[in-house]
Design a protein around this motif. Structure first.
Motif, mmCIF file in Angstrom:
data_model
loop_
_atom_site.group_PDB
_atom_site.id
_atom_site.type_symbol
_atom_site.label_atom_id
_atom_site.label_comp_id
_atom_site.label_asym_id
_atom_site.label_seq_id
_atom_site.Cartn_x
_atom_site.Cartn_y
_atom_site.Cartn_z
ATOM 1 N N GLY A 89 125.870 -12.135 -25.107
ATOM 2 C CA GLY A 89 126.820 -11.086 -24.760
ATOM 3 C C GLY A 89 126.782 -10.710 -23.292
ATOM 4 N N ASN A 90 127.579 -9.689 -22.952
ATOM 5 C CA ASN A 90 127.652 -9.150 -21.594
ATOM 6 C C ASN A 90 127.596 -7.630 -21.657
ATOM 7 N N ALA A 91 127.179 -7.033 -20.550
ATOM 8 C CA ALA A 91 127.161 -5.571 -20.470
ATOM 9 C C ALA A 91 127.546 -5.137 -19.061
ATOM 10 N N SER A 92 128.126 -3.960 -18.957
ATOM 11 C CA SER A 92 128.420 -3.384 -17.641
ATOM 12 C C SER A 92 128.304 -1.869 -17.716
ATOM 13 N N PHE A 93 127.874 -1.269 -16.590
ATOM 14 C CA PHE A 93 127.740 0.174 -16.471
ATOM 15 C C PHE A 93 128.339 0.588 -15.128
ATOM 16 N N ARG A 94 129.088 1.691 -15.131
ATOM 17 C CA ARG A 94 129.656 2.192 -13.886
ATOM 18 C C ARG A 94 129.378 3.683 -13.781
ATOM 19 N N LEU A 95 128.940 4.098 -12.576
ATOM 20 C CA LEU A 95 128.663 5.511 -12.328
ATOM 21 C C LEU A 95 129.630 6.043 -11.287
ATOM 22 N N ILE A 96 130.214 7.194 -11.582
ATOM 23 C CA ILE A 96 131.121 7.887 -10.655
ATOM 24 C C ILE A 96 130.608 9.311 -10.484
ATOM 25 N N LEU A 97 130.353 9.721 -9.234
ATOM 26 C CA LEU A 97 129.859 11.073 -8.961
ATOM 27 C C LEU A 97 130.827 11.801 -8.042
ATOM 28 N N SER A 98 131.125 13.043 -8.384
ATOM 29 C CA SER A 98 132.025 13.873 -7.582
ATOM 30 C C SER A 98 131.460 15.288 -7.484
ATOM 31 N N PRO A 99 130.478 15.489 -6.582
ATOM 32 C CA PRO A 99 129.877 16.827 -6.442
ATOM 33 C C PRO A 99 130.895 17.913 -6.097
ATOM 34 N N ASP A 100 131.905 17.551 -5.333
ATOM 35 C CA ASP A 100 132.921 18.540 -4.936
ATOM 36 C C ASP A 100 133.629 19.125 -6.159
ATOM 37 N N ASN A 101 133.778 18.307 -7.188
ATOM 38 C CA ASN A 101 134.441 18.767 -8.408
ATOM 39 C C ASN A 101 133.453 19.173 -9.496
ATOM 40 N N GLY A 102 132.152 18.996 -9.205
ATOM 41 C CA GLY A 102 131.127 19.371 -10.176
ATOM 42 C C GLY A 102 131.131 18.528 -11.440
ATOM 43 N N ILE A 103 131.486 17.251 -11.301
ATOM 44 C CA ILE A 103 131.588 16.397 -12.482
ATOM 45 C C ILE A 103 131.193 14.962 -12.142
ATOM 46 N N GLY A 104 130.869 14.202 -13.168
ATOM 47 C CA GLY A 104 130.561 12.787 -13.014
ATOM 48 C C GLY A 104 130.974 12.032 -14.264
ATOM 49 N N ALA A 140 121.658 15.167 -14.018
ATOM 50 C CA ALA A 140 122.693 15.127 -15.059
ATOM 51 C C ALA A 140 122.317 14.074 -16.084
ATOM 52 N N GLU A 141 122.862 14.221 -17.288
ATOM 53 C CA GLU A 141 122.646 13.230 -18.340
ATOM 54 C C GLU A 141 123.851 13.201 -19.271
ATOM 55 N N ALA A 142 124.019 12.078 -19.950
ATOM 56 C CA ALA A 142 125.136 11.917 -20.893
ATOM 57 C C ALA A 142 124.671 11.071 -22.067
ATOM 58 N N THR A 143 125.215 11.359 -23.242
ATOM 59 C CA THR A 143 124.840 10.661 -24.470
ATOM 60 C C THR A 143 125.994 9.805 -24.969
ATOM 61 N N VAL A 144 125.684 8.574 -25.347
ATOM 62 C CA VAL A 144 126.665 7.671 -25.961
ATOM 63 C C VAL A 144 126.401 7.612 -27.460
ATOM 64 N N SER A 145 127.411 7.878 -28.254
ATOM 65 C CA SER A 145 127.296 7.794 -29.708
ATOM 66 C C SER A 145 128.664 7.401 -30.263
ATOM 67 N N GLU A 146 128.878 6.109 -30.393
ATOM 68 C CA GLU A 146 130.180 5.596 -30.811
ATOM 69 C C GLU A 146 130.016 4.796 -32.099
ATOM 70 N N TRP A 147 130.897 5.062 -33.077
ATOM 71 C CA TRP A 147 130.839 4.342 -34.354
ATOM 72 C C TRP A 147 132.245 3.959 -34.771
ATOM 73 N N GLY A 159 133.423 2.648 -23.418
ATOM 74 C CA GLY A 159 133.678 4.078 -23.416
ATOM 75 C C GLY A 159 133.339 4.693 -22.076
ATOM 76 N N SER A 160 133.639 5.971 -21.926
ATOM 77 C CA SER A 160 133.369 6.714 -20.701
ATOM 78 C C SER A 160 132.848 8.087 -21.085
ATOM 79 N N GLU A 161 131.694 8.454 -20.539
ATOM 80 C CA GLU A 161 131.073 9.742 -20.848
ATOM 81 C C GLU A 161 131.126 10.640 -19.611
ATOM 82 N N SER A 162 131.665 11.832 -19.769
ATOM 83 C CA SER A 162 131.735 12.782 -18.658
ATOM 84 C C SER A 162 130.571 13.763 -18.743
ATOM 85 N N PHE A 163 130.155 14.291 -17.589
ATOM 86 C CA PHE A 163 129.047 15.246 -17.554
ATOM 87 C C PHE A 163 129.186 16.143 -16.320
ATOM 88 N N LYS A 164 128.526 17.266 -16.357
ATOM 89 C CA LYS A 164 128.518 18.179 -15.218
ATOM 90 C C LYS A 164 127.557 17.659 -14.156
#
Length: 206
Positions: A89-104, A140-147, A159-164
């Motif tokens: 298989g294959n896997a990929s992870f992407r991180l996006i950080l936006s401190p100005d908006n207080g979200i990632g 910050a942290e985020a949980t993945v739980s997809e079924w 999927g995409s997980e948002s966090f503060k």
């Protein structure tokens, strides 16, 4: 005549008791067999990440890798056994950080290239302040739980997980991006994905 009827009643009661006992025993045996099968299906196959690469994309920073499984095989030409790794298989992870908006955001994607299909994905993302020491506090942290519902057959799950994300963190701050305890629930097997991490500045992930 009375004794004959009485004897017939006793025989009927005995037969009824024996039948009930037989049914209960059969039910218990079936339940036990089902539990054994369920337990056998929970064997977890470790998947290793190889060919790991990271690159800046239009938004955020993306990491990609191949997923491989250790296998053993034997034949007349291989003695006694050959142990190797095959791609599954294959896997990929992407991180996006936006401190100005207080979200990632933490995006994830898994693809199986073997004979199995994906029924669910779980895991955790962490973004930590890199203090170059033993202790790196979690920002910050985020949980993945997809079924996915029964009857669906997917080779790819994403999927995409948002966090503060704290607004007072500088774009020059060094951070550590981690993915931990990722599991893929398949139709025929379950898989654990190697933990991984990467370092960079907040500005790399904007």
């Amino acid at each position: 005549m009375k004794r004959t009827r009485y004897s017939k009643c006793i025989i009927f009661v005995i037969i009824s008791v024996l039948l009930c006992g037989s049914i209960s025993f059969t039910s218990l045996a079936a339940t036990s067999a089902g539990q054994e099968n369920s337990s056998a299906e929970k064997v977890v196959i470790p998947l290793k990440m190889v060919n790991f690469e990271g690159r800046k994309v239009d938004v955020g920073y993306e990491y990609t890798c191949d997923l491989v499984q250790e296998t053993q095989s034997s034949s007349d030409t291989v003695s006694p056994q050959a142990i190797g790794w095959i791609k599954v298989g294959n896997a990929s992870f992407r991180l996006i950080l936006s401190p100005d908006n207080g979200i990632g955001y933490a995006d994830w994607k898994f693809t199986l290239t073997n004979d199995d299909f994906i029924k669910g994905v779980s895991g955790k993302f962490y973004v930590k302040k890199d203090l170059f020491g033993l202790y790196n506090p979690v920002l910050a942290e985020a949980t993945v739980s997809e079924w996915y519902s029964y009857g669906t057959l997917y080779k790819l799950a994403q999927g995409s997980e948002s966090f503060k994300f704290p607004g007072d963190v500088s774009y020059n701050q060094n951070v550590i991006f981690q993915w931990r305890n990722f599991y893929i629930t398949g139709v025929t097997g379950n898989y654990s994905v190697t933990n991984g991490e990467s370092q960079g500045k907040v500005s790399d992930y904007k």
